[in-house]
Design a protein around this motif. Sequence first.
Motif, PDB file in Angstrom:
ATOM      1  N   PRO A  47       0.793  -1.233   0.000  1.00  0.00           N
ATOM      2  CA  PRO A  47       0.000   0.000   0.000  1.00  0.00           C
ATOM      3  C   PRO A  47       0.828   1.288   0.000  1.00  0.00           C
ATOM      4  O   PRO A  47       0.400   2.287  -0.564  1.00  0.00           O
ATOM      5  CB  PRO A  47      -0.829  -0.090   1.275  1.00  0.00           C
ATOM      6  N   THR A  48       1.996   1.251   0.591  1.00  0.00           N
ATOM      7  CA  THR A  48       2.815   2.461   0.652  1.00  0.00           C
ATOM      8  C   THR A  48       3.747   2.628  -0.548  1.00  0.00           C
ATOM      9  O   THR A  48       4.472   3.603  -0.642  1.00  0.00           O
ATOM     10  CB  THR A  48       3.655   2.481   1.940  1.00  0.00           C
ATOM     11  N   CYS A  49       3.729   1.674  -1.469  1.00  0.00           N
ATOM     12  CA  CYS A  49       4.569   1.752  -2.667  1.00  0.00           C
ATOM     13  C   CYS A  49       3.805   2.522  -3.742  1.00  0.00           C
ATOM     14  O   CYS A  49       2.806   2.038  -4.273  1.00  0.00           O
ATOM     15  CB  CYS A  49       4.935   0.360  -3.168  1.00  0.00           C
TER      16      CYS A  49
END
Length: 85
Positions: free
Chosen positions: A21-23
């Motif tokens: 999700p944070t990529c």
Amino acid sequence: MFKLTLPEQDGLYADAASSIPTCLRVVALLGRVQPRRGQRASGPEPGLIASFSRALTQDLNAHQSAEEFDAALDEAIASIHAASG
């Protein structure tokens, strides 16, 4: 941010680009630009973008004349443009 080598295998980094999700993006490093590889970086790899920073600056140095610097920069820009498709 991770900067990775442009993969030889299509979709190699797709899981990282889509499942973490944070990529936000996977950045592929392109040293000396080769048009075929540059086109792959800007084409069929989902979530993959190319970093041309090294290709832009690698032939520039403080000991060049203004004309040599400009010529090297022009060549690098033309090469990146051609590789970007």
